[in-house]
Design a protein around this motif. Structure first.
Motif, PDB file in Angstrom:
ATOM      1  N   ASN A  14       0.838  -1.199   0.000  1.00  0.00           N
ATOM      2  CA  ASN A  14       0.000   0.000   0.000  1.00  0.00           C
ATOM      3  C   ASN A  14       0.875   1.252   0.000  1.00  0.00           C
ATOM      4  OD1 ASN A  14      -1.788   2.110   0.532  1.00  0.00           O
ATOM      5  ND2 ASN A  14      -2.980   0.943   2.024  1.00  0.00           N
ATOM      6  N   PRO A  15       0.778   2.099  -1.017  1.00  0.00           N
ATOM      7  CA  PRO A  15       1.658   3.280  -1.093  1.00  0.00           C
ATOM      8  C   PRO A  15       1.390   4.299  -0.001  1.00  0.00           C
ATOM      9  CG  PRO A  15      -0.040   3.382  -2.789  1.00  0.00           C
ATOM     10  CD  PRO A  15      -0.132   2.008  -2.165  1.00  0.00           C
ATOM     11  N   GLU A  16       0.253   4.190   0.692  1.00  0.00           N
ATOM     12  CA  GLU A  16      -0.060   5.143   1.754  1.00  0.00           C
ATOM     13  C   GLU A  16       0.628   4.797   3.073  1.00  0.00           C
ATOM     14  OE1 GLU A  16      -4.245   5.526   2.154  1.00  0.00           O
ATOM     15  OE2 GLU A  16      -4.562   6.338   0.138  1.00  0.00           O
ATOM     16  N   LEU A  17       1.204   3.599   3.143  1.00  0.00           N
ATOM     17  CA  LEU A  17       1.884   3.183   4.361  1.00  0.00           C
ATOM     18  C   LEU A  17       3.341   3.617   4.333  1.00  0.00           C
ATOM     19  CD1 LEU A  17       0.464  -0.440   4.807  1.00  0.00           C
ATOM     20  CD2 LEU A  17      -0.317   1.686   5.889  1.00  0.00           C
ATOM     21  N   ALA A  18       3.854   3.998   5.470  1.00  0.00           N
ATOM     22  CA  ALA A  18       5.245   4.427   5.569  1.00  0.00           C
ATOM     23  C   ALA A  18       6.180   3.302   5.144  1.00  0.00           C
ATOM     24  CB  ALA A  18       5.563   4.852   7.006  1.00  0.00           C
ATOM     25  N   GLY A  19       7.168   3.655   4.356  1.00  0.00           N
ATOM     26  CA  GLY A  19       8.151   2.674   3.920  1.00  0.00           C
ATOM     27  C   GLY A  19       7.816   1.973   2.624  1.00  0.00           C
ATOM     28  N   SER A  20       6.608   2.181   2.120  1.00  0.00           N
ATOM     29  CA  SER A  20       6.219   1.537   0.857  1.00  0.00           C
ATOM     30  C   SER A  20       6.534   2.471  -0.308  1.00  0.00           C
ATOM     31  CB  SER A  20       4.735   1.199   0.858  1.00  0.00           C
ATOM     32  OG  SER A  20       4.372   0.528  -0.335  1.00  0.00           O
ATOM     33  N   SER A  21       7.001   1.918  -1.398  1.00  0.00           N
ATOM     34  CA  SER A  21       7.358   2.727  -2.561  1.00  0.00           C
ATOM     35  C   SER A  21       6.116   3.175  -3.318  1.00  0.00           C
ATOM     36  CB  SER A  21       8.260   1.916  -3.504  1.00  0.00           C
ATOM     37  OG  SER A  21       7.602   0.742  -3.944  1.00  0.00           O
ATOM     38  N   GLY A  22       6.248   4.275  -4.027  1.00  0.00           N
ATOM     39  CA  GLY A  22       5.128   4.780  -4.820  1.00  0.00           C
ATOM     40  C   GLY A  22       4.885   3.980  -6.077  1.00  0.00           C
ATOM     41  N   CYS A  23       5.911   3.254  -6.521  1.00  0.00           N
ATOM     42  CA  CYS A  23       5.800   2.462  -7.744  1.00  0.00           C
ATOM     43  C   CYS A  23       6.363   1.064  -7.511  1.00  0.00           C
ATOM     44  CB  CYS A  23       6.573   3.121  -8.892  1.00  0.00           C
ATOM     45  SG  CYS A  23       5.916   4.704  -9.450  1.00  0.00           S
ATOM     46  N   TYR A  24       5.924   0.148  -8.343  1.00  0.00           N
ATOM     47  CA  TYR A  24       6.493  -1.194  -8.403  1.00  0.00           C
ATOM     48  C   TYR A  24       6.853  -1.434  -9.855  1.00  0.00           C
ATOM     49  CZ  TYR A  24       6.735  -6.329  -8.444  1.00  0.00           C
ATOM     50  OH  TYR A  24       7.138  -7.623  -8.597  1.00  0.00           O
ATOM     51  N   GLY A  25       8.021  -1.996 -10.098  1.00  0.00           N
ATOM     52  CA  GLY A  25       8.427  -2.155 -11.483  1.00  0.00           C
ATOM     53  C   GLY A  25       9.183  -3.435 -11.756  1.00  0.00           C
ATOM     54  N   LEU A  26       9.268  -3.759 -13.037  1.00  0.00           N
ATOM     55  CA  LEU A  26      10.039  -4.899 -13.515  1.00  0.00           C
ATOM     56  C   LEU A  26      10.986  -4.427 -14.609  1.00  0.00           C
ATOM     57  CD1 LEU A  26       7.163  -7.537 -13.923  1.00  0.00           C
ATOM     58  CD2 LEU A  26       8.790  -7.379 -12.019  1.00  0.00           C
ATOM     59  N   GLY A  27      12.196  -4.952 -14.572  1.00  0.00           N
ATOM     60  CA  GLY A  27      13.142  -4.708 -15.644  1.00  0.00           C
ATOM     61  C   GLY A  27      13.400  -5.996 -16.389  1.00  0.00           C
ATOM     62  N   CYS A  28      13.598  -5.897 -17.697  1.00  0.00           N
ATOM     63  CA  CYS A  28      13.793  -7.095 -18.510  1.00  0.00           C
ATOM     64  C   CYS A  28      14.959  -6.880 -19.473  1.00  0.00           C
ATOM     65  CB  CYS A  28      12.519  -7.416 -19.288  1.00  0.00           C
ATOM     66  SG  CYS A  28      12.625  -8.932 -20.277  1.00  0.00           S
ATOM     67  N   VAL A  29      15.860  -7.851 -19.514  1.00  0.00           N
ATOM     68  CA  VAL A  29      16.968  -7.847 -20.468  1.00  0.00           C
ATOM     69  C   VAL A  29      16.815  -9.070 -21.367  1.00  0.00           C
ATOM     70  CG1 VAL A  29      19.472  -8.015 -20.755  1.00  0.00           C
ATOM     71  CG2 VAL A  29      18.514  -6.621 -18.907  1.00  0.00           C
ATOM     72  N   LEU A  30      16.732  -8.824 -22.665  1.00  0.00           N
ATOM     73  CA  LEU A  30      16.544  -9.889 -23.652  1.00  0.00           C
ATOM     74  C   LEU A  30      17.885 -10.260 -24.260  1.00  0.00           C
ATOM     75  CD1 LEU A  30      13.446  -8.358 -25.486  1.00  0.00           C
ATOM     76  CD2 LEU A  30      13.428 -10.071 -23.663  1.00  0.00           C
ATOM     77  N   GLU A 113      -0.587   4.688  -7.205  1.00  0.00           N
ATOM     78  CA  GLU A 113      -1.659   5.664  -7.024  1.00  0.00           C
ATOM     79  C   GLU A 113      -2.459   5.822  -8.313  1.00  0.00           C
ATOM     80  OE1 GLU A 113      -2.331  10.370  -5.755  1.00  0.00           O
ATOM     81  OE2 GLU A 113      -0.356   9.430  -5.590  1.00  0.00           O
ATOM     82  N   MET A 114      -1.761   5.931  -9.434  1.00  0.00           N
ATOM     83  CA  MET A 114      -2.421   6.108 -10.719  1.00  0.00           C
ATOM     84  C   MET A 114      -3.275   4.902 -11.091  1.00  0.00           C
ATOM     85  SD  MET A 114      -0.617   7.108 -14.356  1.00  0.00           S
ATOM     86  CE  MET A 114      -0.009   5.453 -14.717  1.00  0.00           C
ATOM     87  N   SER A 115      -2.811   3.709 -10.711  1.00  0.00           N
ATOM     88  CA  SER A 115      -3.538   2.487 -11.040  1.00  0.00           C
ATOM     89  C   SER A 115      -4.550   2.102  -9.975  1.00  0.00           C
ATOM     90  CB  SER A 115      -2.550   1.330 -11.248  1.00  0.00           C
ATOM     91  OG  SER A 115      -1.825   1.063 -10.058  1.00  0.00           O
ATOM     92  N   ALA A 116      -4.782   2.998  -9.008  1.00  0.00           N
ATOM     93  CA  ALA A 116      -5.760   2.770  -7.939  1.00  0.00           C
ATOM     94  C   ALA A 116      -5.435   1.475  -7.188  1.00  0.00           C
ATOM     95  CB  ALA A 116      -7.178   2.729  -8.501  1.00  0.00           C
ATOM     96  N   TRP A 117      -4.348   1.513  -6.416  1.00  0.00           N
ATOM     97  CA  TRP A 117      -3.871   0.344  -5.683  1.00  0.00           C
ATOM     98  C   TRP A 117      -5.003  -0.311  -4.896  1.00  0.00           C
ATOM     99  CZ3 TRP A 117      -3.733  -1.526  -0.739  1.00  0.00           C
ATOM    100  CH2 TRP A 117      -2.845  -2.575  -0.483  1.00  0.00           C
ATOM    101  N   SER A 118      -5.083  -1.646  -5.005  1.00  0.00           N
ATOM    102  CA  SER A 118      -6.101  -2.384  -4.262  1.00  0.00           C
ATOM    103  C   SER A 118      -5.502  -3.478  -3.388  1.00  0.00           C
ATOM    104  CB  SER A 118      -7.126  -3.003  -5.221  1.00  0.00           C
ATOM    105  OG  SER A 118      -6.483  -3.845  -6.167  1.00  0.00           O
ATOM    106  N   SER A 119      -4.437  -4.127  -3.872  1.00  0.00           N
ATOM    107  CA  SER A 119      -3.807  -5.184  -3.090  1.00  0.00           C
ATOM    108  C   SER A 119      -2.427  -5.483  -3.663  1.00  0.00           C
ATOM    109  CB  SER A 119      -4.651  -6.462  -3.124  1.00  0.00           C
ATOM    110  OG  SER A 119      -4.597  -7.053  -4.413  1.00  0.00           O
ATOM    111  N   PRO A 120      -1.540  -6.076  -2.854  1.00  0.00           N
ATOM    112  CA  PRO A 120      -0.235  -6.481  -3.374  1.00  0.00           C
ATOM    113  C   PRO A 120      -0.350  -7.465  -4.542  1.00  0.00           C
ATOM    114  CG  PRO A 120      -0.195  -6.462  -0.987  1.00  0.00           C
ATOM    115  CD  PRO A 120      -1.632  -6.266  -1.397  1.00  0.00           C
ATOM    116  N   GLN A 121      -1.318  -8.389  -4.450  1.00  0.00           N
ATOM    117  CA  GLN A 121      -1.472  -9.381  -5.516  1.00  0.00           C
ATOM    118  C   GLN A 121      -1.861  -8.727  -6.834  1.00  0.00           C
ATOM    119  OE1 GLN A 121      -1.012 -12.966  -5.301  1.00  0.00           O
ATOM    120  NE2 GLN A 121      -1.008 -12.591  -7.500  1.00  0.00           N
ATOM    121  N   ASP A 122      -2.793  -7.777  -6.788  1.00  0.00           N
ATOM    122  CA  ASP A 122      -3.211  -7.102  -8.016  1.00  0.00           C
ATOM    123  C   ASP A 122      -2.057  -6.310  -8.628  1.00  0.00           C
ATOM    124  OD1 ASP A 122      -5.740  -8.133  -7.867  1.00  0.00           O
ATOM    125  OD2 ASP A 122      -6.680  -6.322  -7.071  1.00  0.00           O
TER     126      ASP A 122
END
Length: 257
Positions: A14-30, A113-122
């Motif tokens: 949850n981005p509203e909790l202290a210590g949580s990042s505002g974004c989650y991302g993946l990097g890919c090298v082909l 925030e932009m994607s309307a966070w609902s859960s870690p799984q989503d």
């Protein structure tokens, strides 16, 4: 065959909790399997140069968090922010130099925030489905088999996502509403889990993930000394631009959700 090396950045909480990042991302090298040995030797040469100049062993893990903070095994070396910036930058320059070998990189960034966070799984699912959609398009258009190799830790969930993608992978339409289903027919085997400590390419994917995130959400002053928001541009010809050919993200090769 293409090997798609994947690592994550940030967290799914949850981005509203202290210590949580505002974004989650993946990097890919082909990496093309036919040129894998040449690609590996190029990265090994980089690591030997880093060892010679900065005393970082070739078997030591180099990830974004270590370079940003100067932490883990880098701490005793007392490397300056500029030293760590040069190490980060050199990885991206080598990726650019490996572009003639078919090496490419892209990132997926979930703004919670932009994607309307609902859960870690989503959040996790959103990131991985987006990434697998791009890998499906890449493998299908080239008619070449592809295997996902990812950092260990979420083995079961990644395995399930890849298995499902082989049968049913929805993709939004570029024009209009609705979606289509493009099963990932060229995905082979289950996703392979590897410790990032034992894979230069997964470590590269980690650096790609963090730099992709920072194209959207710029780093603070301290982190920017090591990885400024413009770091991504140094990938140059290695940026896998088809992933953002229709809907632009914050930078070419960075998909924002």
């Amino acid at each position: 065959m293409i090997l798609a090396y994947v690592d994550e950045t940030g967290d799914t909480g949850n981005p509203e909790l202290a210590g949580s990042s505002g974004c989650y991302g993946l990097g890919c090298v082909l990496v093309e399997t036919e040129r894998w040995s040449e690609s590996f030797e190029a990265v090994l040469g980089l690591r030997r140069n880093i060892r010679s100049r900065y005393r970082v062993g070739v078997r030591k893990e180099l990830k974004a968090n270590y370079l940003i903070r100067g932490s883990a095994h880098l701490r005793p070396l007392n490397l300056s922010p500029n030293d760590r910036h040069v190490i980060y930058r050199s990885h991206f320059r080598v990726l650019h130099q490996m572009a003639p070998l078919g090496v490419r990189a892209f990132g997926v960034v979930i703004d919670k925030e932009m994607s309307a966070w609902s859960s870690p799984q989503d959040t996790f699912d959103n990131a991985w489905i987006t990434l697998l959609q791009r890998l499906e398009r890449t493998s299908t258009k080239r008619r070449v088999e592809l295997m996902v190799v990812h950092d260990e830790g979420e083995d079961k969930r990644v395995m399930q996502a890849v298995r499902k993608a082989r049968r049913h992978l929805p993709a939004g339409l570029h024009w209009g509403t609705g979606s289509v289903v493009n099963p990932a027919r060229y995905f082979v085997e289950d996703a392979v889990s590897r410790s990032s400590a034992n894979s230069y390419f997964i470590q590269m994917a980690d650096l790609v993930a963090y730099a992709a995130w920072r194209t959207h959400q710029h780093p603070g002053r301290g982190a920017a000394l090591v990885c400024p928001h413009t770091m991504w541009n140094l990938l140059g010809d290695a940026i896998h631009t088809p992933v953002t050919s229709i809907k632009a993200g914050p930078a070419p090769g960075v998909v924002l959700r």
